[in-house]
Design a protein around this motif. Structure first.
Motif, mmCIF file in Angstrom:
data_model
loop_
_atom_site.group_PDB
_atom_site.id
_atom_site.type_symbol
_atom_site.label_atom_id
_atom_site.label_comp_id
_atom_site.label_asym_id
_atom_site.label_seq_id
_atom_site.Cartn_x
_atom_site.Cartn_y
_atom_site.Cartn_z
ATOM 1 N N GLU A 115 0.794 -1.226 -0.088
ATOM 2 C CA GLU A 115 0.093 -0.091 -0.152
ATOM 3 C C GLU A 115 0.894 1.343 -0.013
ATOM 4 O O GLU A 115 0.537 2.230 -0.655
ATOM 5 N N ALA A 116 1.815 1.243 0.809
ATOM 6 C CA ALA A 116 2.726 2.300 0.774
ATOM 7 C C ALA A 116 3.319 2.825 -0.667
ATOM 8 O O ALA A 116 3.442 3.843 -1.217
ATOM 9 N N ALA A 117 3.954 1.683 -1.397
ATOM 10 C CA ALA A 117 4.347 2.042 -2.630
ATOM 11 C C ALA A 117 3.114 2.493 -3.605
ATOM 12 O O ALA A 117 3.484 3.247 -4.370
ATOM 13 N N TYR A 118 1.981 1.647 -3.261
ATOM 14 C CA TYR A 118 0.777 2.283 -4.216
ATOM 15 C C TYR A 118 0.580 3.850 -4.007
ATOM 16 O O TYR A 118 0.391 4.510 -4.775
ATOM 17 N N ARG A 119 0.495 4.307 -2.542
ATOM 18 C CA ARG A 119 0.437 5.853 -2.116
ATOM 19 C C ARG A 119 1.581 6.554 -2.922
ATOM 20 O O ARG A 119 1.139 7.616 -3.393
ATOM 21 N N LYS A 120 2.842 6.130 -2.943
ATOM 22 C CA LYS A 120 3.650 6.943 -3.347
ATOM 23 C C LYS A 120 3.786 6.974 -4.953
ATOM 24 O O LYS A 120 3.889 7.992 -5.276
ATOM 25 N N LEU A 121 3.175 5.945 -5.482
ATOM 26 C CA LEU A 121 3.113 5.910 -7.091
ATOM 27 C C LEU A 121 2.098 7.003 -7.425
ATOM 28 O O LEU A 121 2.168 7.830 -8.314
ATOM 29 N N LEU A 122 0.962 7.021 -6.581
ATOM 30 C CA LEU A 122 -0.342 7.874 -7.073
ATOM 31 C C LEU A 122 0.070 9.301 -7.034
ATOM 32 O O LEU A 122 -0.408 10.101 -7.555
ATOM 33 N N GLY A 123 0.737 9.601 -5.840
ATOM 34 C CA GLY A 123 1.380 10.842 -5.362
ATOM 35 C C GLY A 123 1.998 11.456 -6.681
ATOM 36 O O GLY A 123 1.966 12.485 -6.860
ATOM 37 N N GLU A 124 3.046 10.629 -6.963
ATOM 38 C CA GLU A 124 4.162 10.941 -8.099
ATOM 39 C C GLU A 124 3.134 11.331 -9.229
ATOM 40 O O GLU A 124 3.376 12.087 -10.086
ATOM 41 N N LEU A 125 2.386 10.082 -9.645
ATOM 42 C CA LEU A 125 1.421 10.406 -10.876
ATOM 43 C C LEU A 125 0.620 11.451 -10.924
ATOM 44 O O LEU A 125 0.550 12.159 -11.817
ATOM 45 N N SER A 126 0.182 11.894 -9.756
ATOM 46 C CA SER A 126 -0.782 12.950 -9.716
ATOM 47 C C SER A 126 0.027 14.474 -10.170
ATOM 48 O O SER A 126 -0.532 15.126 -10.855
ATOM 49 N N ARG A 127 1.186 14.493 -9.637
ATOM 50 C CA ARG A 127 1.923 15.590 -9.892
ATOM 51 C C ARG A 127 2.137 15.679 -11.304
ATOM 52 O O ARG A 127 2.159 16.570 -11.934
ATOM 53 N N PHE A 128 2.836 14.607 -11.902
ATOM 54 C CA PHE A 128 3.161 14.445 -13.144
ATOM 55 C C PHE A 128 1.753 14.901 -14.063
ATOM 56 O O PHE A 128 2.179 15.450 -15.047
ATOM 57 N N LEU A 129 0.898 14.162 -13.985
ATOM 58 C CA LEU A 129 -0.262 14.069 -14.433
ATOM 59 C C LEU A 129 -1.045 15.662 -14.816
ATOM 60 O O LEU A 129 -1.337 16.040 -15.743
ATOM 61 N N ARG A 130 -1.032 16.384 -13.697
ATOM 62 C CA ARG A 130 -1.330 17.818 -13.698
ATOM 63 C C ARG A 130 -0.664 18.626 -14.809
ATOM 64 O O ARG A 130 -1.137 19.349 -15.292
ATOM 65 N N GLY A 131 0.847 18.415 -14.866
ATOM 66 C CA GLY A 131 1.573 19.167 -15.690
ATOM 67 C C GLY A 131 1.187 18.850 -17.006
ATOM 68 O O GLY A 131 1.040 19.487 -17.972
ATOM 69 N N VAL A 132 1.052 17.474 -17.353
ATOM 70 C CA VAL A 132 0.775 17.056 -18.718
ATOM 71 C C VAL A 132 -0.610 17.444 -19.022
ATOM 72 O O VAL A 132 -0.656 17.975 -20.141
ATOM 73 N N MET A 133 -1.641 17.360 -18.099
ATOM 74 C CA MET A 133 -2.913 18.021 -18.595
ATOM 75 C C MET A 133 -3.198 19.433 -18.693
ATOM 76 O O MET A 133 -3.681 19.897 -19.723
ATOM 77 N N ARG A 134 -2.341 20.335 -17.914
ATOM 78 C CA ARG A 134 -2.232 21.707 -18.205
ATOM 79 C C ARG A 134 -1.520 21.972 -19.707
ATOM 80 O O ARG A 134 -2.108 22.750 -20.249
#
Length: 185
Positions: free
Chosen positions: A22-41
């Motif tokens: 679960e900790a790895a999944y939380r970390k992955l989703l956090g990193e993907l969130s930041r990355f995806l916000r930039g991609v979407m903008r």
């Protein structure tokens, strides 16, 4: 961090997440969130999508990743798979919008009738219409149709039978409808 190293780290985190970490999944989703916000903008920048709507699409992508994580091939890097989902969600969002330009309107510059003012007008209209009824019938209509009391409660309060209250209500509502019809013709 270069793209290859990032993809390798994300792939390792996704493998661990699929294995139940679960900790790895939380970390992955956090990193993907930041990355995806930039991609979407960047992706929505030239097509007039409001900045606030970007977060909705980011959340759609994260949900799709979560729901479709079993379709990812662990032998492949995660980044291209995530970007494919992101691209598809962006296209879906643009299709929903119908590629219509959206214009932001600042409603604070207009004097718009508020809910409180409208409620006051509605209450005055109801009172004016009910004044055409006898006091007892006005009380019955007010109690049942507006205040939400039961016919039994109103009958007990007025010392009438429940049937008599229902008949009076029906006749009063019919009289109000007839009065309204006459005024609108």
């Amino acid at each position: 961090m270069d793209r290859k190293a990032r993809d390798a780290e994300w792939s390792e985190l996704m493998r661990a997440a699929i294995a139940g970490d679960e900790a790895a999944y939380r970390k992955l989703l956090g990193e993907l969130s930041r990355f995806l916000r930039g991609v979407m903008r960047r992706g929505f920048a030239g097509v007039g999508v409001p900045r606030d709507d970007v977060e909705d699409v980011v959340q759609d992508v994260l949900l799709a990743i979560h729901l479709k994580r079993h379709t990812w091939d662990p032998a492949m890097p995660l980044g291209p798979w995530v970007l494919a989902i992101a691209r598809n969600k962006m296209i879906d969002d643009l299709r929903r919008r119908g590629r219509r330009p959206e214009v932001t309107i600042d409603l604070t510059q207009f004097d718009i009738e508020g809910e409180d003012q409208q409620a006051s007008i509605d209450a005055q209209d109801v009172a004016r219409i009910l004044n055409g009824l006898s006091e007892r019938n006005r009380d019955i209509v007010q109690s049942i149709s507006i205040d939400g009391h039961s016919a039994r409660d109103v009958a007990d309060r007025l010392g009438m039978t429940e049937v008599a209250v229902r008949v009076a209500l029906h006749r009063s509502l019919k009289a109000l409808a007839d009065t309204y019809q006459e005024k609108t013709q």
